[in-house]
Design a protein around this motif. Sequence first.
Motif, mmCIF file in Angstrom:
data_model
loop_
_atom_site.group_PDB
_atom_site.id
_atom_site.type_symbol
_atom_site.label_atom_id
_atom_site.label_comp_id
_atom_site.label_asym_id
_atom_site.label_seq_id
_atom_site.Cartn_x
_atom_site.Cartn_y
_atom_site.Cartn_z
ATOM 1 N N ASP A 124 4.843 -2.216 10.366
ATOM 2 C CA ASP A 124 5.615 -1.021 10.001
ATOM 3 C C ASP A 124 6.087 -1.201 8.566
ATOM 4 N N VAL A 125 5.613 -0.362 7.666
ATOM 5 C CA VAL A 125 6.019 -0.466 6.266
ATOM 6 C C VAL A 125 7.102 0.555 5.911
ATOM 7 N N ASP A 126 7.544 1.346 6.876
ATOM 8 C CA ASP A 126 8.579 2.337 6.596
ATOM 9 C C ASP A 126 9.887 1.645 6.209
ATOM 10 N N MET B 94 -1.171 -0.033 5.773
ATOM 11 C CA MET B 94 -0.619 -0.851 4.693
ATOM 12 C C MET B 94 -0.997 -0.228 3.357
ATOM 13 N N GLY B 95 -0.014 -0.053 2.477
ATOM 14 C CA GLY B 95 -0.253 0.530 1.173
ATOM 15 C C GLY B 95 -0.491 -0.532 0.111
ATOM 16 N N ALA B 96 -1.051 -0.110 -1.020
ATOM 17 C CA ALA B 96 -1.336 -1.029 -2.119
ATOM 18 C C ALA B 96 -0.047 -1.688 -2.605
ATOM 19 N N GLY B 97 -0.052 -3.020 -2.642
ATOM 20 C CA GLY B 97 1.118 -3.749 -3.101
ATOM 21 C C GLY B 97 2.247 -3.856 -2.095
ATOM 22 N N HIS B 98 2.084 -3.247 -0.928
ATOM 23 C CA HIS B 98 3.133 -3.291 0.078
ATOM 24 C C HIS B 98 3.301 -4.700 0.634
ATOM 25 N N ARG B 99 4.522 -4.978 1.074
ATOM 26 C CA ARG B 99 4.830 -6.217 1.782
ATOM 27 C C ARG B 99 5.390 -5.863 3.148
ATOM 28 N N VAL B 100 5.012 -6.622 4.152
ATOM 29 C CA VAL B 100 5.548 -6.436 5.502
ATOM 30 C C VAL B 100 6.145 -7.763 5.949
ATOM 31 N N THR B 101 7.361 -7.716 6.469
ATOM 32 C CA THR B 101 8.055 -8.921 6.905
ATOM 33 C C THR B 101 8.526 -8.743 8.342
#
Length: 570
Positions: free
Chosen positions: A116-118, A422-429
């Motif tokens: 989840d990148v929101d 997942m978007g370009a440059g996105h990070r998910v933690t």
Amino acid sequence: MKIHIFFVCLALFISSACDRHYSLPAESQSVTAAPLPSGRALKDAMIANKPMPHQPSVRFVPPVVKADEMVAEEKMKKNEADDLIREGEEAEQYNPIVENPFQDSRLANISTFSIDVDAASYANVRRFINDGMLPPPDAVRIEEMINYFDYQYNVPQAQHPFEVYTEVSPCPWEPKHRLLLIGLQGKTMDNGQLPASNLVFLVDVSGSMDEPDKLPLVQQSLALLTDQLRPNDRVAIVVYAGAAGLVLQSTPGADKLKIKAAIGELQAGGSTAGGEGIRLAYETARKHFISNGNNRVVLCTDGDFNVGVSSEQELVKLIEKERESGIYLTVLGFGTGNYQDGKMQSLADKGNGNHGYIDQLSEAKKMFVREFGGTLFTIAKDVKLQLHFNPQQVAGYRLIGYENRLLATEDFHDDTKDAGEMGAGHRVTALYELIPTGQPLPPLSTLDSALVVVIEPDKSVKIKPDDLFVVQLRYKQPSGTAPSQLLEYRLNALALDRRDESDNFKIASAVAEFGLLLRDSKFKGNASWAHALARAREAAKNDAGGYRAELAALVEKAGKLAGKVTAGRK
């Protein structure tokens, strides 16, 4: 009230119709109605790139019946304290959350979820706190709060679009436990490398958007996004109120003056025909579809759609169909008082998109300038994680957040099951609280017992005696029908002995502790506002964008508000 009940039912319907996650519950809150800020104050705040003037916008608060003069002063104090956390619950809507319990590794050593990148929840929580209220517990999605921040993960070097980062250290709020951090870093791309965009701005101009923190802020936000467009990008604008209409034909990104002029002429008024607007927006996007490009509808709304259940069913089917054709959906929330968070989150999930909340102009700059690629350009879809814990090393574990992103174990290998993008440059933690072997598992409540699962170990995954866990990741390319690709990583159990913390760990754990306190979670252990503030301030020592300092300020404000609530309830 009927409208409120309708939307609650509607959110539950959409959640049950979605077979890609087994969703767990949500909620809402309130405030004291206040006069709108003056036009000059609003303009000054926007120009200065500051939060909206401190007075909250018009909120739909149920009338308060005055207590009898003989009511005890303590009861009055309690009512005032409850108002701090109940404001807006008659109008704003949030999907209920039931927190993940600890799982016994001997019975179920496999944990599966969608990324989840929101980050909408963090901006919404900030809005509540800056307005002098604690947010409703179900407005606090801890995974979204964690993912709001930047992390220094290694950039991918191989052919895959991700790099995986892991770290283990003592759990700040339960030192006998360990906190596991898993981070994904998406590949970065310069704006010039990004594929051409075919965007449709879908703007709610109904009467409910006629507030300073709604349509005017939408217009400023879209103007910022327009500034990022390149000549090979295209933009159309669709609006909806009593009816839907195309106010700007698809226009090249080089013609920024024409695009901004159309944005500036938007005016609010009328009822809301959200379903009709989305249909027209998708139709417009199809007419100008760019092969191997970024085809996307960007919906700006407070979520207060006025459509029937049958129309909602058709709307969901339309969004699901269009995502298969390669047109994604970004949903941006605005405003207060009637904000329909649960509905917008569900629509974004159905549309292979993302969900954001814009409470001030600086948030629009973060999304559309600083994180332009991650917000609008997908580098991988249907991204899933599955962890296989070693019962010889881990007695129990709990995934913090991601309650509405959980997947059944078998869904991990099923390419028909939808997951996050997942978007370009996105990070998910993601964070897991681990209980090392030798430590007792906490007792389970009746509700927790219903959520504890028994899963047969996956014999195809070979866990070595010195493994702490094995993590597998699946993803698909953003376009096409190629099958998913599988990546596998493992971490040695020696990580349990680690005591030092990276900057990544400090900020993620500080945000998690903050979220546990806001939710008044039964899993908060020894968490305290003073401890969370100290850790947030420590994390803010390395703060390029100023976001971590803002976090520390919010923790301090929330702690003071929580003190008022506690004092009022004594």
